[in-house]
Design a protein around this motif. Structure first.
Motif, PDB file in Angstrom:
ATOM      1  N   ASN A  62       0.902  -1.204  -0.074  1.00 14.33           N
ATOM      2  CA  ASN A  62      -0.138   0.078  -0.009  1.00 14.33           C
ATOM      3  C   ASN A  62       0.837   1.200  -0.002  1.00 14.33           C
ATOM      4  N   ASN A  65       1.896   1.949  -3.234  1.00 16.05           N
ATOM      5  CA  ASN A  65       0.824   2.435  -4.238  1.00 16.05           C
ATOM      6  C   ASN A  65       0.787   4.163  -3.925  1.00 16.05           C
ATOM      7  N   ASN A  69       0.770   7.014  -6.790  1.00 11.39           N
ATOM      8  CA  ASN A  69       0.058   7.793  -6.997  1.00 11.39           C
ATOM      9  C   ASN A  69       0.400   9.146  -6.824  1.00 11.39           C
ATOM     10  N   ASN A 350      -6.309   7.184  -0.459  1.00 16.92           N
ATOM     11  CA  ASN A 350      -6.256   5.880  -0.281  1.00 16.92           C
ATOM     12  C   ASN A 350      -6.996   5.395   0.973  1.00 16.92           C
ATOM     13  N   ASN A 353     -10.545   4.884  -0.020  1.00 14.22           N
ATOM     14  CA  ASN A 353     -10.848   3.485  -0.549  1.00 14.22           C
ATOM     15  C   ASN A 353     -10.579   2.261   0.138  1.00 14.22           C
TER      16      ASN A 353
ATOM     17  N   ARG B  71      -8.298   6.604 -12.294  1.00 15.38           N
ATOM     18  CA  ARG B  71      -8.670   6.221 -10.914  1.00 15.38           C
ATOM     19  C   ARG B  71      -9.048   4.806 -10.852  1.00 15.38           C
ATOM     20  N   LEU B  73      -7.285   2.268 -12.389  1.00 14.95           N
ATOM     21  CA  LEU B  73      -5.878   1.817 -12.268  1.00 14.95           C
ATOM     22  C   LEU B  73      -5.804   1.777 -10.883  1.00 14.95           C
ATOM     23  N   GLU B  74      -5.661   3.011 -10.252  1.00 15.39           N
ATOM     24  CA  GLU B  74      -5.354   3.219  -8.753  1.00 15.39           C
ATOM     25  C   GLU B  74      -6.131   2.378  -7.730  1.00 15.39           C
ATOM     26  N   GLN B  75      -7.439   2.379  -7.930  1.00 18.36           N
ATOM     27  CA  GLN B  75      -8.290   1.643  -7.122  1.00 18.36           C
ATOM     28  C   GLN B  75      -7.970   0.128  -7.598  1.00 18.36           C
ATOM     29  N   ARG B  77      -5.195  -1.163  -8.105  1.00 22.11           N
ATOM     30  CA  ARG B  77      -3.723  -1.562  -7.302  1.00 22.11           C
ATOM     31  C   ARG B  77      -4.198  -1.434  -5.701  1.00 22.11           C
ATOM     32  N   ASP B  78      -5.109  -0.683  -5.345  1.00 21.15           N
ATOM     33  CA  ASP B  78      -5.458  -0.705  -3.901  1.00 21.15           C
ATOM     34  C   ASP B  78      -5.902  -1.747  -3.596  1.00 21.15           C
TER      35      ASP B  78
END
Lengths: 389, 335
Positions: A62, A65, A69, A350, A353, B71, B73-75, B77-78
């Protein structure tokens, strides 16, 4: 003068001491709020407060990530920082990112499907089934990136000239640019995306220089999932831009001029600051940063997208910059603040999410945080004026 | 649980059988990343997948990218960082799907792409309708009707509302339209209207096209969700007529949603290509769960939904094979 007290007498609370304590606490709170590192402390406190509830938050995957980002957003936010410092705003950064993404991709693509792109005006002129004119050319990627940056600089020049020479409001100028440039990007490909980008270009957005692995090496081949990107090309590019921007803004005469224009344009003019040139340069910097951000986004998505920079992109860019502490009133900014602002903003996204909130709730929370940051900016401005001798 | 949730889940479970998705004993954590819930198709698909998986004891982590590929792609990855067992993806477009599938497979997480296929079909589990065949079946029907109703020497105006051509589904539908039209190429003059899968864009472009060419004989929309937009353009111009009425424009769409079902019943629309939503949802879920169960981290498979065309001629026999008609019968449009 010292005060004496009879032996055995019960000490009474000293109201003046309490007042002193309160005032000391107030001074500390004020000093924390005005500190350059306020948003960093806030980010750390937020991170530590949520860590027990969101154990994934602190995992290496994480954290990798989070960093990944951060970098593209940081580059674009740095450009916005310059514009906000002169009390302006650049709403065209998203559409500049979209247009440069398309232009870079159409020059660099190594192939393109006629079925998808044959209706586009660039088809047969710049782009064919064999790709773009820079496909397979030595230094092609460098030339493509240079073209993206040069195009952005031209757009920034037009924005800056309209604001500086015609004295049009930056909001209106960049709003019009946002609409026109965005539509032009979509027209170029008829809203289609361009894929098949060269590997060295893609590496700019995804390339890793150092990966880390935590744990014992039990197998000869470590699974990719357990390797975490640490030093990447986007990181180096973003930090390089940040260092250059920091030097330009805080260590050069140009930087002082930028602040002078932001604090009081008329006073700056009277003092001999080349206000028009400064304003034009600032808008060029903003557009160039949008183009560099576009390189990173386009490469990480492996696609030239005319809609890149649409949606809530500007909310993220301006939000992160303002959260960092750059004043909406101009004359107050640091690249370090923007770095911390982007860090907090990415951390916020993050964690929201990880809390499994919907996209709508996430945007509502982000909007609320940006509003809080803007209110904090007002409070900090008042405090710093109050603290001034 | 909302009415729609119950409805979609009920329909899905009825079609699939509740036991198909394993029990809580083999519970998996699935990341369901979707681009948006703009149309009936996506809403119904989303509800079928989330409800079915949840009721089978699996944990579903939902991520809505709000139509932003970066977004999404980032989600994803999360999700990978959260250690999910598998991913079901509805991507923004074919290009971003390819990038995201590669990202997931590089991290050893199995991924299934629902309905909107990646531009590279060689990686990931891809469940996709045969858009070209389904579209050509629907267009064949209205072409035959239009030619039957017109004088033998007349050239007819056929209009296609094209989707976002970055989406392979839109490309397939356009190909299917031309496959049907080209059988009678000498009889048709074709007008293309871009929608970019956006109702406002479709409205503006369709108004311009109809103003330039008012005598449209036949229309094919690449998605049923645009029928209300088409109606808002046609109705003020007197072009929104039932089949059999003077001036009726022969119309077909694709998706098979509840609105299209109602319009076919009312006689305004003549055909629609049907994607079997529940078949596709079932295939996505069972394929990803099978991969997780087998410990397969990079499963590659293309699963095709053959689909069919519901027309005014076969409505009585095939109505309840269309997911939109199932929802319509359950009162979806009266919510």
């Amino acid at each position: 003068m010292t005060e004496t007290r009879p032996a055995g007498a019960i000490p009474r609370p000293d109201p003046s001491a309490a007042a002193t304590g309160a005032s000391r606490l107030g001074r500390r709170a004020r000093s924390l709020l005005l500190s350059d590192y306020f948003v960093l402390w806030l980010s750390l406190a937020y991170f530590l407060a949520l860590l027990p509830f969101l154990p994934t938050l602190g995992t290496p995957a994480n954290l990798a990530n989070l960093l990944s980002n951060m970098w593209p957003l940081l580059v674009v936010a740095i450009g916005q920082t310059f514009v906000l410092t002169i009390a302006g705003i650049d709403l065209s950064q998203g559409s500049v990112a979209g247009l440069t993404s398309v232009v870079g991709a159409m020059l660099l693509a190594t192939a393109a499907p006629a079925q998808v792109l044959s209706n586009a005006p660039i088809w047969g002129v710049v782009l064919t089934e064999a790709g773009g004119p820079l496909a397979g050319v030595a230094w092609g990627t460098a030339l493509g990136v240079a073209a993206m940056v040069a195009l952005a600089a031209l757009i920034g020049l037009a924005n800056g000239a309209a604001v500086a020479v015609l004295r049009m409001p930056a909001f209106m100028v960049t709003l019009v640019t946002m609409i026109a440039v965005g539509a032009f990007a979509i027209w170029l490909t008829q809203s289609n995306n361009i894929r098949e980008l060269p590997e060295d270009f893609v590496a700019l957005g995804k390339g890793t220089l150092v990966s880390v692995y935590f744990g014992e090496r039990a197998e000869p081949q470590i699974p990719r999932r357990q390797l975490h990107d640490f030093v990447t090309w986007p990181m180096l590019i973003a930090l390089g831009v940040a260092v250059l921007a920091h030097v330009a803004l805080n260590r050069t005469v140009f930087g002082r001029w930028v602040f002078a224009v932001g604090v009081n344009r008329t006073a700056a003019e009277i003092s001999g600051v080349p206000v028009r040139r400064v304003i034009v340069a600032v808008f060029v910097i903003s557009a160039v940063c949008a183009a560099i951000g576009s390189v990173l986004y386009t490469a990480r998505l492996e696609t030239g997208r005319p809609t890149l920079g649409g949606g809530n992109f500007l909310l993220d860019v301006i939000g992160a910059t303002v959260i960092g502490g750059t004043s909406l009133f101009g004359g107050k900014a640091k690249i370090l603040w923007t770095f911390f602002g982007v860090l907090f903003f990415v951390l916020l996204s993050n964690t929201l999410n990880l809390m499994n909130l919907s996209a709508f709730h996430i945007d509502m929370v982000k909007g609320g945080v940006i509003l809080a940051a803007a209110l904090l900016d007002v409070a900090r401005t008042r405090m710093s004026r109050g603290a001034a001798p | 649980m909302t009415r729609l949730t119950s409805l979609a889940a009920g329909a899905a479970l009825a079609a699939l059988g509740a036991g198909s998705f394993g029990s809580a004993a083999s519970a998996a954590t699935i990341c369901f990343a979707f681009q948006d819930l703009e149309t009936e198709f996506w809403v119904a698909g989303h509800q079928a997948i989330t409800t079915t998986l949840t009721e089978a004891g699996h944990t579903v982590i939902e991520r809505n990218a709000n139509e932003d590929a970066n977004r999404q792609l980032e989600q994803v990855r999360d999700c990978i960082a959260q250690g999910v067992d598998g991913i079901i993806l509805i991507p923004q477009d074919g290009e971003s799907a390819t990038t995201i599938v590669a990202e997931a497979q590089d991290s050893d997480v199995p991924i299934a792409v629902f309905n909107r296929p990646p531009s590279d079909l060689s990686r990931g589990i891809v469940v996709v309708a045969d858009n070209a065949t389904i579209a050509s079946q629907a267009v064949d029907h209205i072409v035959a009707k239009a030619l039957e109703a017109a004088p033998t020497d007349a050239t007819l105006n056929a209009l296609i509302v094209v989707g976002d051509l970055g989406d392979p589904n839109a490309v397939g539908r356009k190909d299917g339209f031309y496959a049907a039209i080209d059988k009678h190429a000498d009889r048709f003059n074709v007008i293309e209207v871009a929608s970019q899968w956006d109702a406002a864009t479709a409205l503006a472009n369709l108004e311009a096209a109809v103003t330039a060419t008012p005598d449209i004989d036949l229309l094919f929309t690449s998605s049923d969700f645009l029928f209300p937009t088409i109606r808002s353009v046609f109705e003020p111009r007197g072009m929104w007529k039932k089949s059999g009425d003077e001036g009726h424009v022969w119309m077909a769409g694709l998706d098979g949603d509840a609105t299209a079902c109602q319009l076919i019943k009312d006689g305004y629309v003549d055909a629609t290509g049907v994607q079997d939503l529940y078949f596709e949802a079932e295939q996505s879920m069972s394929a990803i769960l099978a991969a997780i169960e087998a410990g397969e981290t990079q499963p590659n498979q293309v699963i095709e939904d053959p689909g069919f065309a519901l027309t005014s001629d076969n409505l009585a026999e095939r109505e309840m094979d269309m997911w939109g008609c199932v929802l319509l019968a359950a009162g979806f449009l009266n919510k």
